[in-house]
Scaffold this motif. Structure first.
Motif, PDB file in Angstrom:
ATOM      1  N   VAL A   1      43.579  48.692  18.552  1.00  0.00           N
ATOM      2  CA  VAL A   1      44.274  49.940  18.254  1.00  0.00           C
ATOM      3  C   VAL A   1      43.995  50.217  16.752  1.00  0.00           C
ATOM      4  N   PRO A   2      44.129  51.229  16.237  1.00  0.00           N
ATOM      5  CA  PRO A   2      43.893  51.351  14.669  1.00  0.00           C
ATOM      6  C   PRO A   2      45.235  51.138  14.115  1.00  0.00           C
ATOM      7  N   VAL A   3      45.264  50.479  13.022  1.00  0.00           N
ATOM      8  CA  VAL A   3      46.581  50.300  12.349  1.00  0.00           C
ATOM      9  C   VAL A   3      47.117  51.622  11.998  1.00  0.00           C
ATOM     10  N   ASP A   4      46.338  52.599  11.439  1.00  0.00           N
ATOM     11  CA  ASP A   4      46.983  53.768  11.097  1.00  0.00           C
ATOM     12  C   ASP A   4      47.336  54.670  12.087  1.00  0.00           C
ATOM     13  N   GLY A   5      47.121  54.382  13.363  1.00  0.00           N
ATOM     14  CA  GLY A   5      47.617  55.232  14.387  1.00  0.00           C
ATOM     15  C   GLY A   5      49.141  54.886  14.601  1.00  0.00           C
ATOM     16  N   PHE A   6      49.866  54.072  13.960  1.00  0.00           N
ATOM     17  CA  PHE A   6      51.079  53.775  14.146  1.00  0.00           C
ATOM     18  C   PHE A   6      52.025  53.995  12.649  1.00  0.00           C
ATOM     19  N   ALA A   7      53.253  54.578  12.867  1.00  0.00           N
ATOM     20  CA  ALA A   7      53.789  55.004  11.470  1.00  0.00           C
ATOM     21  C   ALA A   7      54.411  53.658  10.719  1.00  0.00           C
ATOM     22  N   ASP A   8      54.488  52.654  11.430  1.00  0.00           N
ATOM     23  CA  ASP A   8      54.765  51.541  10.793  1.00  0.00           C
ATOM     24  C   ASP A   8      54.987  50.228  11.294  1.00  0.00           C
ATOM     25  N   ARG A   9      55.063  48.960  10.656  1.00  0.00           N
ATOM     26  CA  ARG A   9      55.025  47.798  11.191  1.00  0.00           C
ATOM     27  C   ARG A   9      55.855  47.483  12.688  1.00  0.00           C
ATOM     28  N   LYS A  10      56.966  48.127  12.525  1.00  0.00           N
ATOM     29  CA  LYS A  10      57.709  47.937  13.923  1.00  0.00           C
ATOM     30  C   LYS A  10      57.102  48.676  14.900  1.00  0.00           C
ATOM     31  N   ALA A  11      56.536  49.702  14.603  1.00  0.00           N
ATOM     32  CA  ALA A  11      55.985  50.667  15.726  1.00  0.00           C
ATOM     33  C   ALA A  11      54.791  49.841  16.483  1.00  0.00           C
ATOM     34  N   LEU A  12      53.957  49.485  15.633  1.00  0.00           N
ATOM     35  CA  LEU A  12      52.846  48.312  15.732  1.00  0.00           C
ATOM     36  C   LEU A  12      53.338  47.264  16.693  1.00  0.00           C
ATOM     37  N   ALA A  13      54.123  46.617  16.196  1.00  0.00           N
ATOM     38  CA  ALA A  13      54.613  45.345  16.775  1.00  0.00           C
ATOM     39  C   ALA A  13      55.087  45.491  18.271  1.00  0.00           C
ATOM     40  N   GLU A  14      55.804  46.637  18.506  1.00  0.00           N
ATOM     41  CA  GLU A  14      56.184  47.178  19.610  1.00  0.00           C
ATOM     42  C   GLU A  14      55.260  47.358  20.643  1.00  0.00           C
ATOM     43  N   HIS A  15      54.238  48.181  20.174  1.00  0.00           N
ATOM     44  CA  HIS A  15      53.232  48.430  21.028  1.00  0.00           C
ATOM     45  C   HIS A  15      52.441  46.986  21.511  1.00  0.00           C
ATOM     46  N   CYS A  16      52.019  46.372  20.380  1.00  0.00           N
ATOM     47  CA  CYS A  16      51.259  44.951  20.908  1.00  0.00           C
ATOM     48  C   CYS A  16      52.285  44.251  21.958  1.00  0.00           C
ATOM     49  N   GLU A  17      53.456  44.287  21.563  1.00  0.00           N
ATOM     50  CA  GLU A  17      54.228  43.290  22.532  1.00  0.00           C
ATOM     51  C   GLU A  17      54.156  43.867  24.009  1.00  0.00           C
ATOM     52  N   ARG A  18      54.461  45.176  24.143  1.00  0.00           N
ATOM     53  CA  ARG A  18      54.573  45.712  25.584  1.00  0.00           C
ATOM     54  C   ARG A  18      53.154  45.664  26.211  1.00  0.00           C
ATOM     55  N   VAL A  19      52.093  45.837  25.501  1.00  0.00           N
ATOM     56  CA  VAL A  19      50.660  45.460  26.162  1.00  0.00           C
ATOM     57  C   VAL A  19      50.756  44.207  26.232  1.00  0.00           C
ATOM     58  N   VAL A  20      50.777  43.107  25.772  1.00  0.00           N
ATOM     59  CA  VAL A  20      50.808  41.818  25.994  1.00  0.00           C
ATOM     60  C   VAL A  20      51.612  41.479  27.241  1.00  0.00           C
ATOM     61  N   ARG A  21      52.945  41.779  27.227  1.00  0.00           N
ATOM     62  CA  ARG A  21      53.887  41.674  28.126  1.00  0.00           C
ATOM     63  C   ARG A  21      53.315  42.104  29.423  1.00  0.00           C
ATOM     64  N   SER A  22      53.076  43.499  29.345  1.00  0.00           N
ATOM     65  CA  SER A  22      52.544  43.863  30.806  1.00  0.00           C
ATOM     66  C   SER A  22      51.673  43.556  31.645  1.00  0.00           C
ATOM     67  N   ALA A  23      50.781  42.599  30.913  1.00  0.00           N
ATOM     68  CA  ALA A  23      49.596  41.951  31.352  1.00  0.00           C
ATOM     69  C   ALA A  23      49.980  40.480  31.893  1.00  0.00           C
ATOM     70  N   HIS A  24      51.226  40.164  31.606  1.00  0.00           N
ATOM     71  CA  HIS A  24      51.731  38.610  31.738  1.00  0.00           C
ATOM     72  C   HIS A  24      52.447  38.668  33.267  1.00  0.00           C
ATOM     73  N   PRO A  25      51.653  38.247  34.392  1.00  0.00           N
ATOM     74  CA  PRO A  25      52.209  38.221  35.533  1.00  0.00           C
ATOM     75  C   PRO A  25      53.510  37.467  36.000  1.00  0.00           C
ATOM     76  N   LEU A  26      53.648  36.488  34.983  1.00  0.00           N
ATOM     77  CA  LEU A  26      54.643  35.415  35.295  1.00  0.00           C
ATOM     78  C   LEU A  26      56.028  35.782  33.930  1.00  0.00           C
ATOM     79  N   ALA A  27      55.804  36.579  33.164  1.00  0.00           N
ATOM     80  CA  ALA A  27      56.774  36.956  32.271  1.00  0.00           C
ATOM     81  C   ALA A  27      57.645  38.089  32.614  1.00  0.00           C
ATOM     82  N   PRO A  28      59.023  38.128  32.644  1.00  0.00           N
ATOM     83  CA  PRO A  28      60.048  39.142  33.077  1.00  0.00           C
ATOM     84  C   PRO A  28      59.770  40.272  32.136  1.00  0.00           C
ATOM     85  N   ALA A  29      59.879  41.513  32.829  1.00  0.00           N
ATOM     86  CA  ALA A  29      59.628  42.880  32.020  1.00  0.00           C
ATOM     87  C   ALA A  29      60.683  43.070  30.802  1.00  0.00           C
TER      88      ALA A  29
END
Length: 273
Positions: free
Chosen positions: A245-273
Motif C-alpha cells: 500500500v502507498p504511504v500517502d494513501g493513509f492520513a497518518d501513521r496510526k491509520a497505516l499501522a492499523e491497516h497493516c495490523e488488520r491485514v496481517v491478523r486476518s491471514a493468521h489462522p491461529l490468531a484471535p480476531a
C-alpha cells in the motif's frame, strides 16, 4: 504480566537420540551460517569501498544462507504472494528468531532491531554483518534514527520492521505500535514509498505444543534453539506477502499501522480476531 507471557511451554527431554540430532543439525547449521558470514565479510571488503551504502552482492549471500538453514533444520517452507518490488519497507508479525530465516528466504531485506541485539553473542555479529539497522528505545535518539532510515531508504534498502515490538508465542498477533511508522511521514518520501504487510504462520510438528516455534517471555535463545534442533520431526512456516500500500494513501501513521495490523491478523489462522 499478561497471561500469554506468564504461561510456559513444557519442554521435552532431549535424550540421547535428540542430542545426536542436535550435534548433527547444529554442526551443519553453524558451518553454513558462520561460513556464509565469512564469505559475506570477504565480499563486503570489496563491496563497501566500491558501492558504499549500497549492497549489490551480499544480500544474495544472506538469502542463500537463510534458505539453506531452513533445509538443514528440516522446517518446511511455504510462500504465498510476491515480495515488494517498489521502493519502501516491509512489516510483519514476530513470533520467533526463526523469522530471520523465514523472511530472508524469500526476499532481500534489512531488519530493524532494538539496539540491544547488537551486543548479543553470536547473533549480534550476524546482525551487524548483514546490515541490520539498530534503533534505541528513547526519545532523544529519534532524530538520529530518522536520518538513518532516510539514508537507508534512499539507498534502496528494503527495511523490515516488527511493529509488535517483541516476539510472541506465535499463536497471536499483538497490536502494532505506530511509532516506527512515523518515519515514513517525516522523510519527504511518503509519496514514493510503499509498505507491504507480511503474515508469518508457524505450524508446529505433529504432536508438539502449538507454540513450539514461538520464542517469548524469558525464554533463552540457547534453550529454544536446543529444542528445535532436537525435534524428531519438524513443522512448517508459512509466509504470506500481502498487497503493498502507498504511504500517502493513509492520513497518518496510526491509520497505516492499523491497516497493516488488520491485514496481517486476518491471514493468521491461529490468531484471535
Amino acid at each position: 504480566m499478561s497471561d500469554w507471557k506468564a504461561s510456559r511451554m513444557a519442554t521435552r527431554p532431549v535424550g540421547v537420540v535428540g542430542w545426536l540430532r542436535v550435534v548433527a543439525r547444529g554442526g551443519v547449521l553453524a558451518t553454513v551460517v558462520y561460513g556464509g558470514l565469512l564469505v559475506l565479510l570477504l565480499a563486503r571488503l570489496l563491496e563497501r569501498p566500491l558501492c558504499g551504502l549500497n549492497r549489490p552482492v551480499t544480500p544474495y549471500i544472506t538469502q542463500g544462507v537463510c534458505r539453506a538453514a531452513l533445509v538443514i533444520l528440516g522446517i518446511g517452507y511455504l510462500q504465498r504472494g510476491s515480495p515488494l518490488t517498489a521502493p519502501g519497507a516491509v512489516v510483519a508479525n514476530h513470533g520467533s528468531w526463526l523469522d530471520i530465516f523465514a523472511l530472508n528466504a524469500a526476499q532481500r531485506v534489512y531488519f530493524v532491531a532494538k539496539s540491544e541485539v547488537a551486543g548479543w553473542p553470536g547473533i549480534g555479529w550476524l546482525a551487524r554483518a548483514t546490515g541490520t539497522a539498530f534503533i534505541a528505545r528513547k526519545g532523544s535518539a529519534a532524530k538520529a534514527q530518522q536520518a538513518l532510515f532516510e539514508a537507508r531508504l534512499r539507498a534502496g534498502h528494503r527495511l523490515l520492521f516488527f511493529p509488535e515490538g517483541t516476539s510472541t508465542d506465535a499463536l497471536r498477533v499483538l497490536p502494532f505500535k505506530s511509532t516506527l511508522f512515523a518515519a515514513f511521514y517525516s522523510l519527504c518520501l511518503d509519496n514514493l514509498l510503499h509498505i507491504q504487510p507480511v503474515t508469518v504462520v508457524y505450524h508446529a510438528p505433529e504432536g508438539a505444543d502449538p507454540r513450539f516455534y514461538g520464542w517469548w517471555g524469558d525464554m533463552t535463545f540457547a534453550g529454544h534453539l536446543l529444542q528445535v534442533l532436537a525435534a524428531p520431526r519438524q513443522g512448517l512456516v508459512e509466509v504470506q506477502f500481502h498487497d503493498p500500500v502507498p504511504v500517502d494513501g493513509f492520513a497518518d501513521r496510526k491509520a497505516l499501522a492499523e491497516h497493516c495490523e488488520r491485514v496481517v491478523r486476518s491471514a493468521h489462522p491461529l490468531a484471535p480476531a
